[in-house]
Scaffold this motif. Structure first.
Motif, PDB file in Angstrom:
ATOM      1  N   ARG A  34      13.586 -33.185  -3.619  1.00  0.00           N
ATOM      2  CA  ARG A  34      13.418 -32.345  -2.432  1.00  0.00           C
ATOM      3  C   ARG A  34      13.455 -33.177  -1.156  1.00  0.00           C
ATOM      4  N   VAL A  35      12.814 -34.336  -1.191  1.00  0.00           N
ATOM      5  CA  VAL A  35      12.832 -35.216  -0.017  1.00  0.00           C
ATOM      6  C   VAL A  35      14.247 -35.724   0.239  1.00  0.00           C
ATOM      7  N   ILE A  36      14.920 -36.143  -0.816  1.00  0.00           N
ATOM      8  CA  ILE A  36      16.288 -36.647  -0.679  1.00  0.00           C
ATOM      9  C   ILE A  36      17.203 -35.564  -0.110  1.00  0.00           C
ATOM     10  N   GLN A  37      17.017 -34.332  -0.566  1.00  0.00           N
ATOM     11  CA  GLN A  37      17.830 -33.229  -0.062  1.00  0.00           C
ATOM     12  C   GLN A  37      17.578 -33.004   1.419  1.00  0.00           C
ATOM     13  N   ALA A  38      16.321 -33.085   1.842  1.00  0.00           N
ATOM     14  CA  ALA A  38      15.997 -32.914   3.265  1.00  0.00           C
ATOM     15  C   ALA A  38      16.605 -34.043   4.087  1.00  0.00           C
ATOM     16  N   ILE A  39      16.629 -35.244   3.538  1.00  0.00           N
ATOM     17  CA  ILE A  39      17.232 -36.382   4.235  1.00  0.00           C
ATOM     18  C   ILE A  39      18.743 -36.167   4.366  1.00  0.00           C
ATOM     19  N   LYS A  40      19.377 -35.699   3.301  1.00  0.00           N
ATOM     20  CA  LYS A  40      20.820 -35.453   3.349  1.00  0.00           C
ATOM     21  C   LYS A  40      21.178 -34.362   4.350  1.00  0.00           C
ATOM     22  N   ASN A  41      20.278 -33.383   4.521  1.00  0.00           N
ATOM     23  CA  ASN A  41      20.520 -32.308   5.474  1.00  0.00           C
ATOM     24  C   ASN A  41      20.226 -32.745   6.912  1.00  0.00           C
ATOM     25  N   ALA A  42      19.780 -33.988   7.085  1.00  0.00           N
ATOM     26  CA  ALA A  42      19.464 -34.557   8.404  1.00  0.00           C
ATOM     27  C   ALA A  42      18.389 -33.753   9.123  1.00  0.00           C
ATOM     28  N   ASP A  43      17.439 -33.238   8.372  1.00  0.00           N
ATOM     29  CA  ASP A  43      16.328 -32.478   8.932  1.00  0.00           C
ATOM     30  C   ASP A  43      15.077 -33.346   8.856  1.00  0.00           C
ATOM     31  N   LYS A  44      14.834 -34.104   9.911  1.00  0.00           N
ATOM     32  CA  LYS A  44      13.759 -35.097   9.879  1.00  0.00           C
ATOM     33  C   LYS A  44      12.379 -34.460   9.758  1.00  0.00           C
ATOM     34  N   ILE A  45      12.141 -33.372  10.454  1.00  0.00           N
ATOM     35  CA  ILE A  45      10.826 -32.716  10.409  1.00  0.00           C
ATOM     36  C   ILE A  45      10.534 -32.208   9.000  1.00  0.00           C
ATOM     37  N   SER A  46      11.516 -31.554   8.417  1.00  0.00           N
ATOM     38  CA  SER A  46      11.358 -31.051   7.052  1.00  0.00           C
ATOM     39  C   SER A  46      11.171 -32.198   6.062  1.00  0.00           C
ATOM     40  N   ALA A  47      11.930 -33.267   6.277  1.00  0.00           N
ATOM     41  CA  ALA A  47      11.837 -34.425   5.381  1.00  0.00           C
ATOM     42  C   ALA A  47      10.450 -35.050   5.441  1.00  0.00           C
ATOM     43  N   GLU A  48       9.886 -35.143   6.647  1.00  0.00           N
ATOM     44  CA  GLU A  48       8.550 -35.735   6.792  1.00  0.00           C
ATOM     45  C   GLU A  48       7.478 -34.871   6.139  1.00  0.00           C
ATOM     46  N   GLU A  49       7.588 -33.564   6.307  1.00  0.00           N
ATOM     47  CA  GLU A  49       6.615 -32.658   5.691  1.00  0.00           C
ATOM     48  C   GLU A  49       6.702 -32.718   4.172  1.00  0.00           C
ATOM     49  N   THR A  50       7.912 -32.700   3.670  1.00  0.00           N
ATOM     50  CA  THR A  50       8.114 -32.767   2.222  1.00  0.00           C
ATOM     51  C   THR A  50       7.644 -34.108   1.681  1.00  0.00           C
ATOM     52  N   HIS A  75       8.990 -46.003  -4.944  1.00  0.00           N
ATOM     53  CA  HIS A  75       9.571 -44.720  -4.550  1.00  0.00           C
ATOM     54  C   HIS A  75       9.088 -44.304  -3.161  1.00  0.00           C
ATOM     55  N   LYS A  76       7.786 -44.452  -2.908  1.00  0.00           N
ATOM     56  CA  LYS A  76       7.251 -44.074  -1.605  1.00  0.00           C
ATOM     57  C   LYS A  76       7.878 -44.924  -0.499  1.00  0.00           C
ATOM     58  N   SER A  77       8.020 -46.203  -0.750  1.00  0.00           N
ATOM     59  CA  SER A  77       8.579 -47.104   0.236  1.00  0.00           C
ATOM     60  C   SER A  77      10.033 -46.756   0.544  1.00  0.00           C
ATOM     61  N   ARG A  78      10.824 -46.516  -0.482  1.00  0.00           N
ATOM     62  CA  ARG A  78      12.229 -46.209  -0.289  1.00  0.00           C
ATOM     63  C   ARG A  78      12.424 -44.875   0.446  1.00  0.00           C
ATOM     64  N   LEU A  79      11.616 -43.886   0.078  1.00  0.00           N
ATOM     65  CA  LEU A  79      11.726 -42.596   0.752  1.00  0.00           C
ATOM     66  C   LEU A  79      11.305 -42.716   2.212  1.00  0.00           C
ATOM     67  N   SER A  80      10.226 -43.454   2.441  1.00  0.00           N
ATOM     68  CA  SER A  80       9.725 -43.643   3.797  1.00  0.00           C
ATOM     69  C   SER A  80      10.759 -44.340   4.674  1.00  0.00           C
ATOM     70  N   SER A  81      11.368 -45.401   4.167  1.00  0.00           N
ATOM     71  CA  SER A  81      12.363 -46.122   4.955  1.00  0.00           C
ATOM     72  C   SER A  81      13.610 -45.270   5.190  1.00  0.00           C
ATOM     73  N   ALA A  82      13.952 -44.433   4.232  1.00  0.00           N
ATOM     74  CA  ALA A  82      15.106 -43.550   4.400  1.00  0.00           C
ATOM     75  C   ALA A  82      14.845 -42.539   5.514  1.00  0.00           C
ATOM     76  N   ILE A  83      13.604 -42.044   5.598  1.00  0.00           N
ATOM     77  CA  ILE A  83      13.262 -41.102   6.651  1.00  0.00           C
ATOM     78  C   ILE A  83      13.253 -41.799   8.012  1.00  0.00           C
ATOM     79  N   LYS A  84      12.732 -43.013   8.056  1.00  0.00           N
ATOM     80  CA  LYS A  84      12.701 -43.753   9.322  1.00  0.00           C
ATOM     81  C   LYS A  84      14.094 -44.082   9.820  1.00  0.00           C
ATOM     82  N   ASN A  85      15.024 -44.271   8.915  1.00  0.00           N
ATOM     83  CA  ASN A  85      16.392 -44.651   9.289  1.00  0.00           C
ATOM     84  C   ASN A  85      17.260 -43.447   9.652  1.00  0.00           C
ATOM     85  N   MET A  86      16.709 -42.270   9.636  1.00  0.00           N
ATOM     86  CA  MET A  86      17.495 -41.074   9.955  1.00  0.00           C
ATOM     87  C   MET A  86      17.874 -41.065  11.426  1.00  0.00           C
TER      88      MET A  86
END
Length: 86
Positions: A34-50, A75-86
């Motif tokens: 779900r987080v990866i999908q939000a990142i792919k959709n470029a929806d930062k707010i949704s990605a952070e909430e998820t 996993h937490k680190s990789r997801l977090s860095s992916a969100i920060k790099n959006m």
């Protein structure tokens, strides 16, 4: 096949535990997707909430020993860095 009552009981317990752990692992994978999908959709707010919800799930599963604590951190680190790099 189990020959003693103790072995039969352990076999039953093992099957039930496997079902439960499989369910938790599935929940873990789904949360990450779900987080990866939000990142792919470029929806930062949704990605952070998820991500906040996913961190809770990851920590719970790691505390129960379903996954290793280092895997949870990775996993937490990789997801977090992916969100920060959006």
């Amino acid at each position: 096949m189990a020959n003693t009552a103790q072995a039969r009981k352990r076999s039953r317990q093992s099957i039930e535990r496997n079902k439960h752990n499989s369910s938790l692992r599935s929940m873990f994978r789904t949360a990450i997707k779900r987080v990866i999908q939000a990142i792919k959709n470029a929806d930062k707010i949704s990605a952070e909430e998820t991500f906040k919800k996913t961190v809770s799930i990851i920590d719970r599963i790691a505390d129960k020993g379903i996954i290793h604590k280092n895997k949870a951190s990775r996993h937490k680190s990789r997801l977090s860095s992916a969100i920060k790099n959006m």
